[in-house]
Write a protein that holds these residues in place. Structure first.
Motif: not given
Length: 364
Positions: A199-204, A226-231, A283-287
């Motif tokens: 249930k962890e959303n986004g990119s981590i 996330e798939r195809r994330h530009p990062f 960009s929806n990236i969480r650390v």
């Protein structure tokens, strides 16, 4: 004379036909018995002998479950077996993450004569049509890295030159390729996974650090993208530029940390990574902080094999915010596990999180 020659030819054709039919039927029986991708079989039918062929992950008919939450675990040494500690990582992911678990192996088959490997295979989707979410697939580097920044002659040449760390280099590249092409989680095979990750959303991305919590940097041992994330494309390009084929972690934490700072346009100060706990900032990236994937860090690694007894209070504190615990196999693989649960982290955690793997062999 001509009649004897004709008869000889008939006999030869008949012999060859019988030989072909025997080979065909033997091959069919082997596929039915050993190859779950061709004919699903029950765990009771799997004998711990012989080997089972693996299909690549990119086979279209086998990709339906890649659309669900998943984790990729990689074995890039070329071995056809999994050791008990790797099996522990797989079993704990299967039991606790609530993800489809894809185990990718740089071998075209699994060796079922190895007890630990065989028992894991018995848990896989290939032998249990509805009761599991474990999948084994073959790594095919040329295919899996195709059309990505790693698919260049310069990188491939240096990759082969760096033979001492070839498995590490290949793993560092492939994890990014699979996350870019399919999205999902990646985790090293020297974790024990403790809880659901579904249930962890986004990119981590996962932070770790030194003795001071201020000295944050990122680790590529665990991540979700996330798939195809530009990062990921930028990180792959930075990895190719940084790669020399000489040091083990050339594409690892330092490159990942500098890539994210540049991508997110954040200051050089390492402490600023703390601010990325808010995914809306970049960009929806969480650390996530070190206690999530590294509650025991390199400088406190003594607690994995402790001289003092580890109390229940220690484990309650260690696991309180943790999603997994890392065992740093490149430093600890030779350390003996004596099954002393009061001093050894594996002996305390494995009976809870990977009991089958822990019990599969005498020497864990």
């Amino acid at each position: 004379m001509s009649r004897s020659i004709t008869l000889g030819r008939v006999l030869m054709v008949g012999f060859l036909l019988v030989l072909v039919l025997n080979v065909f039927f033997f091959r069919s029986e082997s596929l039915t018995k050993f190859n779950g991708f061709w004919a699903l079989i029950s765990p009771d039918e799997v004998t711990c002998e012989g080997r089972v062929a693996l299909l690549p992950i990119s086979t279209p008919s086998q990709n339906s479950n890649l659309n669900s939450p998943k984790i990729f675990l990689l074995e890039t040494s070329g071995r056809a077996t999994l050791n008990p500690r790797q099996a522990c990582a797989i079993e704990s992911a299967l039991r606790f993450t609530n993800l489809n678990v894809f185990v990718l192996i740089r071998s075209p088959f699994l060796n079922l004569s190895d007890v630990t490997t065989c028992h894991l295979f018995k848990l896989s989707k290939e032998t249990n049509t509805t009761t599991t979410n474990l999948y084994f697939r073959e790594i095919q580097p040329d295919r899996d890295l195709k059309d990505l920044p790693f698919d260049c002659s310069m990188f491939k040449k240096k990759l082969l030159q760096g033979h001492k760390f070839y498995a590490t280099f290949l793993s560092d590249a492939l994890r990014l390729a699979y996350l870019y092409n399919y999205g999902g989680w990646y985790g090293d095979l020297d974790f024990i996974y403790l809880r659901s990750l579904a249930k962890e959303n986004g990119s981590i991305l996962a932070a770790t650090g030194g003795k001071s919590n201020a000295s944050y940097f990122l680790t590529n041992a665990a991540m979700k993208m996330e798939r195809r994330h530009p990062f990921l494309l930028e990180y792959m390009e930075d990895s190719v530029r940084a790669f020399r084929g000489q040091a083990r972690a050339e594409m690892g934490p330092n490159t990942l940390t500098s890539s994210l700072k540049r991508y997110c346009n954040i200051p050089k100060s390492i402490q600023s990574l703390r601010n990325l706990s808010d995914p809306s900032l970049c960009s929806n990236i969480r650390v996530v902080p070190p206690q999530v994937f590294h509650p025991i860090r390199l400088h406190t690694m003594k607690f994995l094999w402790s001289k003092e007894e580890l109390t229940p209070a220690f484990w309650n504190q260690t696991k309180r915010d943790a999603w997994a615990i890392h065992f740093f196999s490149y430093l600890t693989s030779s350390k003996e596990v004596t099954k002393n649960s009061r001093k050894e982290a594996y002996s305390y955690l494995a009976p809870i999180y990977c009991p089958n793997s822990f019990a599969s062999v005498e020497e864990f």
